[in-house]
Design a protein around this motif. Sequence first.
Motif, PDB file in Angstrom:
ATOM      1  N   ALA A 147       0.811  -1.221   0.000  1.00  0.00           N
ATOM      2  CA  ALA A 147       0.000   0.000   0.000  1.00  0.00           C
ATOM      3  C   ALA A 147       0.844   1.271   0.000  1.00  0.00           C
ATOM      4  CB  ALA A 147      -0.943   0.007   1.199  1.00  0.00           C
ATOM      5  N   THR A 148       2.136   1.175   0.333  1.00  0.00           N
ATOM      6  CA  THR A 148       2.993   2.365   0.258  1.00  0.00           C
ATOM      7  C   THR A 148       3.169   2.832  -1.186  1.00  0.00           C
ATOM      8  OG1 THR A 148       5.068   1.098   0.056  1.00  0.00           O
ATOM      9  CG2 THR A 148       4.296   1.626   2.299  1.00  0.00           C
ATOM     10  N   GLY A 149       2.926   1.932  -2.131  1.00  0.00           N
ATOM     11  CA  GLY A 149       3.106   2.277  -3.540  1.00  0.00           C
ATOM     12  C   GLY A 149       4.524   2.116  -4.034  1.00  0.00           C
ATOM     13  N   ASN A 150       5.439   1.717  -3.156  1.00  0.00           N
ATOM     14  CA  ASN A 150       6.846   1.600  -3.547  1.00  0.00           C
ATOM     15  C   ASN A 150       7.239   0.195  -3.983  1.00  0.00           C
ATOM     16  OD1 ASN A 150       7.459   4.275  -3.142  1.00  0.00           O
ATOM     17  ND2 ASN A 150       8.144   4.002  -1.036  1.00  0.00           N
ATOM     18  N   VAL A 151       6.448  -0.810  -3.637  1.00  0.00           N
ATOM     19  CA  VAL A 151       6.832  -2.193  -3.922  1.00  0.00           C
ATOM     20  C   VAL A 151       6.532  -2.529  -5.382  1.00  0.00           C
ATOM     21  CG1 VAL A 151       6.440  -4.618  -3.363  1.00  0.00           C
ATOM     22  CG2 VAL A 151       6.478  -2.908  -1.535  1.00  0.00           C
ATOM     23  N   ASP A 152       7.569  -2.805  -6.155  1.00  0.00           N
ATOM     24  CA  ASP A 152       7.380  -3.233  -7.545  1.00  0.00           C
ATOM     25  C   ASP A 152       7.846  -4.667  -7.767  1.00  0.00           C
ATOM     26  OD1 ASP A 152      10.162  -3.102  -7.682  1.00  0.00           O
ATOM     27  OD2 ASP A 152      10.187  -1.209  -8.763  1.00  0.00           O
ATOM     28  N   THR A 153       8.447  -5.277  -6.739  1.00  0.00           N
ATOM     29  CA  THR A 153       8.912  -6.650  -6.828  1.00  0.00           C
ATOM     30  C   THR A 153       8.471  -7.389  -5.566  1.00  0.00           C
ATOM     31  OG1 THR A 153      10.854  -5.916  -8.087  1.00  0.00           O
ATOM     32  CG2 THR A 153      10.914  -8.151  -7.168  1.00  0.00           C
ATOM     33  N   LEU A 154       7.469  -8.246  -5.719  1.00  0.00           N
ATOM     34  CA  LEU A 154       6.930  -9.016  -4.595  1.00  0.00           C
ATOM     35  C   LEU A 154       7.270 -10.481  -4.840  1.00  0.00           C
ATOM     36  CD1 LEU A 154       5.310  -9.333  -2.008  1.00  0.00           C
ATOM     37  CD2 LEU A 154       3.215  -9.221  -3.354  1.00  0.00           C
ATOM     38  N   VAL A 155       8.131 -11.016  -3.980  1.00  0.00           N
ATOM     39  CA  VAL A 155       8.643 -12.372  -4.144  1.00  0.00           C
ATOM     40  C   VAL A 155       8.047 -13.275  -3.064  1.00  0.00           C
ATOM     41  CG1 VAL A 155      10.704 -13.819  -4.297  1.00  0.00           C
ATOM     42  CG2 VAL A 155      10.816 -11.408  -4.999  1.00  0.00           C
ATOM     43  N   LEU A 156       7.478 -14.396  -3.468  1.00  0.00           N
ATOM     44  CA  LEU A 156       7.030 -15.427  -2.538  1.00  0.00           C
ATOM     45  C   LEU A 156       8.106 -16.507  -2.505  1.00  0.00           C
ATOM     46  CD1 LEU A 156       3.321 -15.819  -3.716  1.00  0.00           C
ATOM     47  CD2 LEU A 156       4.269 -14.158  -2.088  1.00  0.00           C
ATOM     48  N   PHE A 157       8.614 -16.814  -1.308  1.00  0.00           N
ATOM     49  CA  PHE A 157       9.686 -17.809  -1.237  1.00  0.00           C
ATOM     50  C   PHE A 157       9.377 -18.856  -0.176  1.00  0.00           C
ATOM     51  CE2 PHE A 157      10.978 -15.024   2.190  1.00  0.00           C
ATOM     52  CZ  PHE A 157      11.723 -15.803   3.059  1.00  0.00           C
ATOM     53  N   ALA A 158      10.088 -19.967  -0.240  1.00  0.00           N
ATOM     54  CA  ALA A 158       9.904 -21.051   0.727  1.00  0.00           C
ATOM     55  C   ALA A 158      11.257 -21.543   1.203  1.00  0.00           C
ATOM     56  CB  ALA A 158       9.134 -22.210   0.093  1.00  0.00           C
ATOM     57  N   ASN A 159      11.338 -21.809   2.503  1.00  0.00           N
ATOM     58  CA  ASN A 159      12.520 -22.456   3.064  1.00  0.00           C
ATOM     59  C   ASN A 159      12.393 -23.976   3.019  1.00  0.00           C
ATOM     60  OD1 ASN A 159      14.002 -20.081   4.026  1.00  0.00           O
ATOM     61  ND2 ASN A 159      12.272 -19.807   5.394  1.00  0.00           N
ATOM     62  N   SER A 160      11.151 -24.455   2.994  1.00  0.00           N
ATOM     63  CA  SER A 160      10.895 -25.887   3.012  1.00  0.00           C
ATOM     64  C   SER A 160       9.545 -26.162   2.370  1.00  0.00           C
ATOM     65  CB  SER A 160      10.870 -26.405   4.455  1.00  0.00           C
ATOM     66  OG  SER A 160      10.341 -27.722   4.538  1.00  0.00           O
ATOM     67  N   PRO A 161       9.348 -27.358   1.814  1.00  0.00           N
ATOM     68  CA  PRO A 161       7.999 -27.768   1.451  1.00  0.00           C
ATOM     69  C   PRO A 161       7.116 -27.850   2.700  1.00  0.00           C
ATOM     70  CG  PRO A 161       9.650 -29.214   0.456  1.00  0.00           C
ATOM     71  CD  PRO A 161      10.361 -28.364   1.458  1.00  0.00           C
ATOM     72  N   HIS A 162       5.821 -27.995   2.498  1.00  0.00           N
ATOM     73  CA  HIS A 162       4.903 -28.199   3.618  1.00  0.00           C
ATOM     74  C   HIS A 162       5.311 -29.462   4.383  1.00  0.00           C
ATOM     75  CE1 HIS A 162       1.111 -29.001   5.768  1.00  0.00           C
ATOM     76  NE2 HIS A 162       0.900 -27.695   5.651  1.00  0.00           N
ATOM     77  N   TYR A 163       5.185 -29.396   5.703  1.00  0.00           N
ATOM     78  CA  TYR A 163       5.658 -30.511   6.517  1.00  0.00           C
ATOM     79  C   TYR A 163       5.024 -31.839   6.117  1.00  0.00           C
ATOM     80  CZ  TYR A 163       1.309 -30.337   9.318  1.00  0.00           C
ATOM     81  OH  TYR A 163       0.006 -30.374   9.732  1.00  0.00           O
ATOM     82  N   SER A 164       3.769 -31.798   5.639  1.00  0.00           N
ATOM     83  CA  SER A 164       3.076 -33.032   5.267  1.00  0.00           C
ATOM     84  C   SER A 164       3.678 -33.680   4.030  1.00  0.00           C
ATOM     85  CB  SER A 164       1.589 -32.755   5.031  1.00  0.00           C
ATOM     86  OG  SER A 164       1.399 -31.932   3.886  1.00  0.00           O
ATOM     87  N   GLN A 165       4.502 -32.926   3.280  1.00  0.00           N
ATOM     88  CA  GLN A 165       5.111 -33.435   2.058  1.00  0.00           C
ATOM     89  C   GLN A 165       6.538 -33.934   2.281  1.00  0.00           C
ATOM     90  OE1 GLN A 165       4.604 -29.786  -0.016  1.00  0.00           O
ATOM     91  NE2 GLN A 165       2.424 -30.131  -0.419  1.00  0.00           N
ATOM     92  N   THR A 166       7.046 -33.768   3.499  1.00  0.00           N
ATOM     93  CA  THR A 166       8.435 -34.116   3.772  1.00  0.00           C
ATOM     94  C   THR A 166       8.564 -35.542   4.293  1.00  0.00           C
ATOM     95  OG1 THR A 166       8.421 -33.358   6.086  1.00  0.00           O
ATOM     96  CG2 THR A 166       8.889 -31.703   4.374  1.00  0.00           C
ATOM     97  N   SER A 167       9.786 -36.052   4.252  1.00  0.00           N
ATOM     98  CA  SER A 167      10.056 -37.406   4.733  1.00  0.00           C
ATOM     99  C   SER A 167       9.933 -37.498   6.247  1.00  0.00           C
ATOM    100  CB  SER A 167      11.461 -37.835   4.303  1.00  0.00           C
ATOM    101  OG  SER A 167      11.584 -37.817   2.895  1.00  0.00           O
ATOM    102  N   THR A 168      10.263 -36.427   6.953  1.00  0.00           N
ATOM    103  CA  THR A 168      10.234 -36.439   8.415  1.00  0.00           C
ATOM    104  C   THR A 168       8.911 -35.969   8.995  1.00  0.00           C
ATOM    105  OG1 THR A 168      11.114 -34.186   8.506  1.00  0.00           O
ATOM    106  CG2 THR A 168      12.718 -35.992   8.552  1.00  0.00           C
ATOM    107  N   GLY A 169       8.044 -35.381   8.150  1.00  0.00           N
ATOM    108  CA  GLY A 169       6.841 -34.744   8.680  1.00  0.00           C
ATOM    109  C   GLY A 169       7.152 -33.446   9.382  1.00  0.00           C
ATOM    110  N   GLN A 170       8.350 -32.907   9.132  1.00  0.00           N
ATOM    111  CA  GLN A 170       8.800 -31.650   9.717  1.00  0.00           C
ATOM    112  C   GLN A 170       9.319 -30.747   8.603  1.00  0.00           C
ATOM    113  OE1 GLN A 170      11.884 -32.804  12.449  1.00  0.00           O
ATOM    114  NE2 GLN A 170      10.525 -34.086  13.692  1.00  0.00           N
ATOM    115  N   ALA A 171       9.234 -29.440   8.813  1.00  0.00           N
ATOM    116  CA  ALA A 171       9.722 -28.488   7.812  1.00  0.00           C
ATOM    117  C   ALA A 171      11.139 -28.016   8.118  1.00  0.00           C
ATOM    118  CB  ALA A 171       8.780 -27.288   7.738  1.00  0.00           C
ATOM    119  N   SER A 172      11.835 -28.744   8.966  1.00  0.00           N
ATOM    120  CA  SER A 172      13.162 -28.302   9.424  1.00  0.00           C
ATOM    121  C   SER A 172      14.285 -29.211   8.958  1.00  0.00           C
ATOM    122  CB  SER A 172      13.175 -28.214  10.954  1.00  0.00           C
ATOM    123  OG  SER A 172      12.713 -29.427  11.529  1.00  0.00           O
ATOM    124  N   GLY A 173      14.072 -29.973   7.908  1.00  0.00           N
ATOM    125  CA  GLY A 173      15.144 -30.779   7.346  1.00  0.00           C
ATOM    126  C   GLY A 173      15.032 -32.243   7.691  1.00  0.00           C
ATOM    127  N   GLY A 174      15.913 -33.047   7.075  1.00  0.00           N
ATOM    128  CA  GLY A 174      15.896 -34.492   7.268  1.00  0.00           C
ATOM    129  C   GLY A 174      16.528 -34.916   8.579  1.00  0.00           C
TER     130      GLY A 174
END
Length: 456
Positions: A106-133
């Motif tokens: 809403a400030t009007g200054n943002v021209d680059t909005l990036v959606l990023f992920a550190n991990s897949p959803h926990y339900s998709q992981t081998s450990t059931g956790q989003a913090s690594g294997g």
Amino acid sequence: MKINFYSAQPLQITKGWGTSACWWSQACKDPETQDEIINLLYGKDGLGLNIYRYNIGGGTDEDNCRVPDPWRRTESMMLFDKEKEETSWDFSRDATAVQVMKKAVATGNVDTLVLFANSPHYSQTSTGQASGGLLVHTCNIPKSKYKAFADYFLTVTEHFIREGLPVTHISPINEPQWKWGGDVVWQEGCHYEPEEVHEVLHIFANEIRRRNIPVKMCIPESGELLQTTPKYFWTILADDDIMSLTDIISYHSYHVDNHPEERYEFCDRIVRANPQYRFDMTEWCELPCRHHTHDFKSALIMARIIGQDMIYCRAVSWTSWVAVNGIHKKDDGNDYADGLMSASADFSEWSIADRYYAFAHYSKFIPVGSTALDLGLRPTSDNNDLNAFGFKTPDGESVLVAVNEGENTEFEVKGDFKNMRVISSNSSEKLNTVYDGEFKSIVQLPGGTILTLILA
């Protein structure tokens, strides 16, 4: 030191400055505090940032979570029923972080909005956790779940676009080379080998096309300049399906703070060797953080790194790791949080770190569309206390950012200038205009000081 603008060589056109909403924005619940912080970061009277990074988190299974700090895990909009092994959606979740993102836009200054992920959803992981294997350097998502990960991420992307948020880029993978997981975990993360990065991103590219989503990819968020980085780059660069939907080749410049030679090598081996691509520095903080939030040395280091990344790595944009990190007091009583600001868990206490002003010396005076300039300076690991970085703004002004981590000195500026404004920051003053008048070729630069010169 002599600064000669007559012989300066134009480099890349800059696309701006940014920071990340991970993970502070989900904890900043007070609307007035949100407004203050967003104004400091994205407002015209603040840093005037134009790049915003929002974390599509991996979510948390409270019965299977090893990350103790709530600021290092996230609330997901996708719900998972473990008994039925079914997913459903609740787009009202992560409401605070979304509210903060909308205020930035809403400030009007943002021209680059990036959606990023550190991990897949926990339900998709081998450990059931989003913090690594459970084993380090092991990918935590089986191949059978790659498509589910893309569906998850892109469904959230489509939701935000429908909400009217101007999403421009997605970044599904973050620092793939790090070990992530093992016996000790502290945040979301997922390791990928180069071929796994390639396979995941190929699926993402195909799904973006199939869904006709108007976004580009910002990849692969490599966590270092060299070492394993070329393997990740060469793998994705060889895939036309991936690269046709990739707008930004992203990297982080950790672990080489005192080694400008590695930046020269990175530029030669990767950036200059691939002039058809845009390279952006998308994450940095002092790591490990040896200087507290009000030790001006932290600001000097950040100012040096920004300039060296922009000039010697030819970064098209520069984004700090986080805008706000949790207060981290050590035995000396000082706060060693590594963000532009720091805050208590509920934001009842928060403050601006000195490094915020280092960023301001660039973002407030070097607008999008400025041209980076090679002034011919080449510091070395043994001679890195005095740095200067040049830019030409779209309005025709020349800007010089000088960083002195050593003793009092002076430098000479050569150029066809009539006027000069000098803005100074050090341990006792922040963004003070110390001179505004006719051009002077000799400039005094006290020790422990950042100067921005506006030359016209």
